[in-house]
Write a protein that holds these residues in place. Sequence first.
Motif, PDB file in Angstrom:
ATOM      1  N   LEU A  70       0.375  -1.344  -0.300  1.00  0.00           N
ATOM      2  CA  LEU A  70      -0.177  -0.193  -0.371  1.00  0.00           C
ATOM      3  C   LEU A  70       1.095   0.888   0.412  1.00  0.00           C
ATOM      4  O   LEU A  70       0.393   2.097  -0.707  1.00  0.00           O
ATOM      5  CB  LEU A  70      -0.822   0.028   1.618  1.00  0.00           C
ATOM      6  N   GLU A  71       1.467   0.822   0.268  1.00  0.00           N
ATOM      7  CA  GLU A  71       2.642   2.707   0.976  1.00  0.00           C
ATOM      8  C   GLU A  71       3.572   2.136  -1.114  1.00  0.00           C
ATOM      9  O   GLU A  71       3.615   3.750  -1.316  1.00  0.00           O
ATOM     10  CB  GLU A  71       4.138   2.280   1.819  1.00  0.00           C
ATOM     11  N   ALA A  72       4.073   1.636  -1.464  1.00  0.00           N
ATOM     12  CA  ALA A  72       4.581   1.701  -2.831  1.00  0.00           C
ATOM     13  C   ALA A  72       3.080   2.294  -3.743  1.00  0.00           C
ATOM     14  O   ALA A  72       3.618   2.979  -4.388  1.00  0.00           O
ATOM     15  CB  ALA A  72       4.699   0.068  -2.911  1.00  0.00           C
ATOM     16  N   LEU A  73       1.872   1.277  -3.557  1.00  0.00           N
ATOM     17  CA  LEU A  73       1.058   2.158  -4.491  1.00  0.00           C
ATOM     18  C   LEU A  73       0.794   3.707  -4.399  1.00  0.00           C
ATOM     19  O   LEU A  73       0.673   4.317  -4.768  1.00  0.00           O
ATOM     20  CB  LEU A  73      -0.313   1.446  -4.257  1.00  0.00           C
ATOM     21  N   ALA A  74       0.652   3.817  -2.925  1.00  0.00           N
ATOM     22  CA  ALA A  74       0.615   5.128  -2.542  1.00  0.00           C
ATOM     23  C   ALA A  74       1.843   6.329  -3.633  1.00  0.00           C
ATOM     24  O   ALA A  74       1.448   7.472  -3.325  1.00  0.00           O
ATOM     25  CB  ALA A  74       0.579   5.762  -0.633  1.00  0.00           C
ATOM     26  N   ASP A  75       2.824   5.680  -3.390  1.00  0.00           N
ATOM     27  CA  ASP A  75       3.860   6.432  -3.795  1.00  0.00           C
ATOM     28  C   ASP A  75       3.750   6.553  -4.677  1.00  0.00           C
ATOM     29  O   ASP A  75       4.352   8.087  -5.587  1.00  0.00           O
ATOM     30  CB  ASP A  75       5.465   5.709  -3.247  1.00  0.00           C
ATOM     31  N   VAL A  76       3.692   5.640  -5.562  1.00  0.00           N
ATOM     32  CA  VAL A  76       3.200   6.555  -7.044  1.00  0.00           C
ATOM     33  C   VAL A  76       2.439   6.433  -7.670  1.00  0.00           C
ATOM     34  O   VAL A  76       2.759   7.997  -8.356  1.00  0.00           O
ATOM     35  CB  VAL A  76       3.245   4.026  -7.818  1.00  0.00           C
ATOM     36  N   ALA A  77       1.417   6.910  -6.860  1.00  0.00           N
ATOM     37  CA  ALA A  77       0.344   7.757  -6.887  1.00  0.00           C
ATOM     38  C   ALA A  77       0.828   9.248  -6.531  1.00  0.00           C
ATOM     39  O   ALA A  77       0.268  10.112  -7.999  1.00  0.00           O
ATOM     40  CB  ALA A  77      -1.034   7.336  -5.718  1.00  0.00           C
ATOM     41  N   GLN A  78       1.417   9.187  -5.885  1.00  0.00           N
ATOM     42  CA  GLN A  78       1.881  10.602  -5.701  1.00  0.00           C
ATOM     43  C   GLN A  78       3.106  11.178  -6.480  1.00  0.00           C
ATOM     44  O   GLN A  78       3.459  12.173  -6.713  1.00  0.00           O
ATOM     45  CB  GLN A  78       2.353  10.446  -3.894  1.00  0.00           C
ATOM     46  N   ASN A  79       4.141  10.158  -6.568  1.00  0.00           N
ATOM     47  CA  ASN A  79       5.368  11.311  -6.940  1.00  0.00           C
ATOM     48  C   ASN A  79       5.299   9.979  -8.424  1.00  0.00           C
ATOM     49  O   ASN A  79       6.642  10.395  -9.052  1.00  0.00           O
ATOM     50  CB  ASN A  79       6.483  10.089  -6.057  1.00  0.00           C
ATOM     51  N   SER A  80       4.799   9.558  -9.168  1.00  0.00           N
ATOM     52  CA  SER A  80       5.114   8.797 -10.197  1.00  0.00           C
ATOM     53  C   SER A  80       4.977  10.194 -11.746  1.00  0.00           C
ATOM     54  O   SER A  80       4.186  11.447 -11.640  1.00  0.00           O
ATOM     55  CB  SER A  80       4.339   8.046 -11.031  1.00  0.00           C
ATOM     56  N   LYS A  81       5.713  10.125 -12.478  1.00  0.00           N
ATOM     57  CA  LYS A  81       6.012  10.468 -13.802  1.00  0.00           C
ATOM     58  C   LYS A  81       4.903  10.245 -15.111  1.00  0.00           C
ATOM     59  O   LYS A  81       4.897  11.509 -15.511  1.00  0.00           O
ATOM     60  CB  LYS A  81       7.809  10.583 -14.187  1.00  0.00           C
ATOM     61  N   SER A  82       4.587   9.467 -14.917  1.00  0.00           N
ATOM     62  CA  SER A  82       3.427   9.001 -15.486  1.00  0.00           C
ATOM     63  C   SER A  82       2.374   9.068 -15.207  1.00  0.00           C
ATOM     64  O   SER A  82       1.924   8.427 -14.120  1.00  0.00           O
ATOM     65  CB  SER A  82       4.152   7.231 -16.047  1.00  0.00           C
TER      66      SER A  82
END
Length: 146
Positions: A70-82
């Motif tokens: 869940l933390e990884a998903l939250a990180d991707v949701a907040q910080n991903s360039k795509s």
Amino acid sequence: MADMVRWQAISMRPFKGSASLKSNQRKGANMPRGGKRRGAGRPVGSKNMHSLAEIREISTAAQSFATVALEALADVAQNSKSDAARVSASIALLDRGYGKPCAVEDPDTRFRALMQDMYERIESRAETINDVIEKRQREEMSATSQ
């Protein structure tokens, strides 16, 4: 490159004694292509490869990584360039937090389907009752005529 051209030339060459590649393809047309076959599948009464204990163990091990995932998903949701990755991660988080959304069905359509089903059931029962009544009338007629 020369090997590739040679390979293509060999693979497209018809088999010996045949007129063309298409006729060779038709020769195997009568062979079974799957479906229910005698003796296929797991035998009746045999045990499953994984016991319930193994399945529970795997599920427990996977659940131990839930917070990290869940933390990884939250990180991707907040910080991903795509944008696609952010949207996908956000949807995954929402699905896990609130459940997947149900399909919205038109209430009128559902009501019509229920009414149609009820009408068909009543009609079939009425036909059955009419058949029973006719049978009894025939029996009474035959009993009175004898």
